[in-house]
Design an enzyme around this catalytic site. Structure first.
Site, mmCIF file in Angstrom:
data_model
loop_
_atom_site.group_PDB
_atom_site.id
_atom_site.type_symbol
_atom_site.label_atom_id
_atom_site.label_comp_id
_atom_site.label_asym_id
_atom_site.label_seq_id
_atom_site.Cartn_x
_atom_site.Cartn_y
_atom_site.Cartn_z
ATOM 1 N N LEU A 1 12.528 7.410 16.586
ATOM 2 C CA LEU A 1 13.275 7.200 17.827
ATOM 3 C C LEU A 1 12.381 6.608 18.918
ATOM 4 O O LEU A 1 12.634 5.523 19.425
ATOM 5 C CB LEU A 1 13.890 8.528 18.280
ATOM 6 N N CYS B 1 3.014 6.801 10.051
ATOM 7 C CA CYS B 1 3.523 5.769 9.150
ATOM 8 C C CYS B 1 4.803 5.177 9.721
ATOM 9 O O CYS B 1 5.727 5.905 10.063
ATOM 10 C CB CYS B 1 3.840 6.341 7.775
ATOM 11 N N CYS C 1 7.833 -6.903 6.692
ATOM 12 C CA CYS C 1 9.009 -6.270 7.297
ATOM 13 C C CYS C 1 9.550 -7.220 8.355
ATOM 14 O O CYS C 1 8.798 -7.931 9.004
ATOM 15 C CB CYS C 1 8.604 -4.943 7.941
ATOM 16 N N CYS D 1 3.305 8.547 0.503
ATOM 17 C CA CYS D 1 4.036 7.656 1.412
ATOM 18 C C CYS D 1 4.171 6.307 0.703
ATOM 19 O O CYS D 1 3.160 5.669 0.386
ATOM 20 C CB CYS D 1 3.243 7.528 2.711
ATOM 21 N N CYS E 1 8.740 -4.365 14.978
ATOM 22 C CA CYS E 1 8.337 -3.356 15.965
ATOM 23 C C CYS E 1 7.024 -3.779 16.624
ATOM 24 O O CYS E 1 6.095 -4.220 15.952
ATOM 25 C CB CYS E 1 8.179 -1.988 15.307
ATOM 26 N N GLU F 1 0.825 -1.193 0.000
ATOM 27 C CA GLU F 1 0.000 0.000 0.000
ATOM 28 C C GLU F 1 0.860 1.244 0.000
ATOM 29 O O GLU F 1 1.982 1.240 0.514
ATOM 30 C CB GLU F 1 -0.912 -0.003 1.234
ATOM 31 N N SER G 1 12.696 7.350 6.026
ATOM 32 C CA SER G 1 12.532 7.148 7.469
ATOM 33 C C SER G 1 13.019 5.751 7.859
ATOM 34 O O SER G 1 12.617 4.762 7.256
ATOM 35 C CB SER G 1 11.049 7.299 7.840
ATOM 36 N N CYS H 1 3.414 -2.609 15.406
ATOM 37 C CA CYS H 1 3.161 -2.502 13.966
ATOM 38 C C CYS H 1 2.635 -3.803 13.375
ATOM 39 O O CYS H 1 3.252 -4.856 13.506
ATOM 40 C CB CYS H 1 4.456 -2.091 13.264
ATOM 41 N N GLY I 1 7.589 -1.742 5.396
ATOM 42 C CA GLY I 1 8.994 -2.110 5.240
ATOM 43 C C GLY I 1 9.956 -1.084 5.800
ATOM 44 O O GLY I 1 9.583 0.051 6.093
ATOM 45 N N GLU I 2 11.178 -1.524 5.977
ATOM 46 C CA GLU I 2 12.257 -0.652 6.445
ATOM 47 C C GLU I 2 13.111 -0.300 5.229
ATOM 48 O O GLU I 2 13.785 -1.174 4.660
ATOM 49 C CB GLU I 2 13.073 -1.406 7.519
HETATM 50 S S1 SF4 Z 1 7.141 -1.460 8.880
HETATM 51 FE FE1 SF4 Z 1 8.278 0.061 10.058
HETATM 52 S S2 SF4 Z 1 7.214 0.154 12.034
HETATM 53 FE FE2 SF4 Z 1 6.597 -1.752 11.024
HETATM 54 S S3 SF4 Z 1 7.988 -3.349 11.801
HETATM 55 FE FE3 SF4 Z 1 8.853 -2.529 9.898
HETATM 56 S S4 SF4 Z 1 10.237 -0.921 10.546
HETATM 57 FE FE4 SF4 Z 1 8.881 -1.352 12.273
#
Ligand code: SF4
Length: 348
Positions: free
Chosen positions: A214, A335, A111, A104, A115, A91, A190, A118, A158-159
């Site tokens: 952070l 986000c 991912c 975005c 976290c 998305e 980010s 999430c 995703g990271e």
């Molecule tokens: S998408 Fe972003 S907030 Fe979600 S687990 Fe991955 S790094 Fe963490």
């Protein structure tokens, strides 16, 4: 060649090696796809006097953005579901601003950062997106949804630094003035803090902005919220951010995103530690009150008075702090951070 993931110099090289053509035809191809949004790029005027070239381009240059399967509008914000060629989906979110829009984008299907707050993290990592699947989200937003995208933030699923090569390639395509022409300072990447990849992003020299999610001022709380902190604790993160000082590969200093959660990271001692961290890396702090948005959660939002008090004490420490955001930005700010429900793309 997949045109959506080819930076301009590669298009020039391809046109020369494959067809013996130069910059004129390379520019025409890029312009047709990325400025005019024409999927039948071989029909452009520039190719009308070279029918054999037009025919070859139609057969040999791949143009395959993800399909737009669904759009959901909520309070002006549009969530877009893109179907990928292998059946997976990601998305992106279009956020209206005054006179323009911010997009975005996602960089991975799922991912692996895990976290705690999430939903994407709970999926685990399915795969990285290709650069074309990333720029394809921009193409869809501009030419299928007709959204006046001016800014792009890499804050979706995703990271981004976990898929750095494709992210950098996508940025190169997005920023080229002959194509999508998104200014580097209008792009923000980010990260949750892959310290070893931060310098790689800077060294790539794209000149984009960097935001760090952070969310805590001490390792215990941060490791609990974001397991990546066990591998790259705050001291390591601070070192890698401090090393960016004066580096032209990252624009305008770092933005520290800090989602305030009552009793967890809004304590008095958090203010001085956060101020120390921000001072050490010349960062601006963006305070975002946690927004549970009706989700069942053990986290509590702070009151306005508590947020204001935190803000004022941080400012008194000499830190540049952002607090008041538009509604669209408030949604965007969540986000990739705290509040999967607040961010439309995390609500599925
Ligand atoms: S998408 Fe972003 S907030 Fe979600 S687990 Fe991955 S790094 Fe963490």
């Amino acid at each position: 060649m997949e045109i959506l993931e080819a930076p301009y110099d590669e298009v020039v090289g391809y046109m020369k090696a494959r067809y013996g053509k130069g910059a004129f035809h390379a520019s025409a191809l890029v312009r047709e796809v990325m400025v005019h949004g024409n999927p039948r790029f071989w029909e452009a005027k520039a190719f009308s006097e070279a029918p054999s070239l037009a025919s070859a381009l139609s057969e040999e240059v791949c143009f395959a953005p993800p399909g737009v399967e669904e759009t959901v509008r909520r309070e002006g914000v549009v969530k877009v579901l893109h179907r990928l060629s292998d059946g997976l989906a990601v998305e992106s979110v279009v956020i209206p601003m005054k006179g323009y829009a911010t997009l975005c984008v996602s960089t991975q299907v799922g991912c692996r950062m895990g976290c705690r707050f999430c939903r994407t993290g709970r999926m685990g990592l399915h795969r990285n997106l290709t650069a074309a699947e990333i720029t394809g989200q921009l193409w869809n937003a501009r030419f299928v949804l007709k959204a006046p995208i001016r800014n792009v933030v890499f804050m979706g699923m995703g990271e981004p630094l976990d898929n750095l090569e494709n992210v950098v390639r996508a940025i190169r395509v997005m920023t080229d003035g002959r194509g999508f022409s998104i200014g580097p300072r209008r792009i923000t990447v980010s990260t949750v803090g892959l310290a070893h990849k931060i310098s790689s992003l800077a060294d790539a020299g794209t000149g984009v902005r960097l935001a760090l999610s952070l969310n805590a001022s001490d390792d215990a709380v941060r490791s609990d919220l974001m397991p990546v902190n066990r591998r790259y604790p705050l001291a390591a993160l601070k070192d890698s951010l401090a090393a960016l000082a004066g580096h032209s590969g990252i624009r305008d200093g770092v933005l520290l995103e800090y989602v305030l959660i009552r009793g967890l990271n809004d304590r008095g001692e958090d203010i001085s530690r956060l101020a120390d961290f921000a001072r050490g890396v010349s960062a601006t702090v963006n305070l975002i009150p946690f927004n549970p948005s009706g989700e069942e959660t053990s986290f509590e939002p702070p009151s306005d008075a508590e947020v204001n008090a935190f803000h004022d004490r941080l400012v008194a420490e000499g830190i540049h702090v952002r607090r008041r955001w538009s509604q669209g930005e408030d949604l965007l700010a969540a986000c990739g951070q705290l509040g999967e429900k607040a961010c439309p793309h995390k609500s599925r």
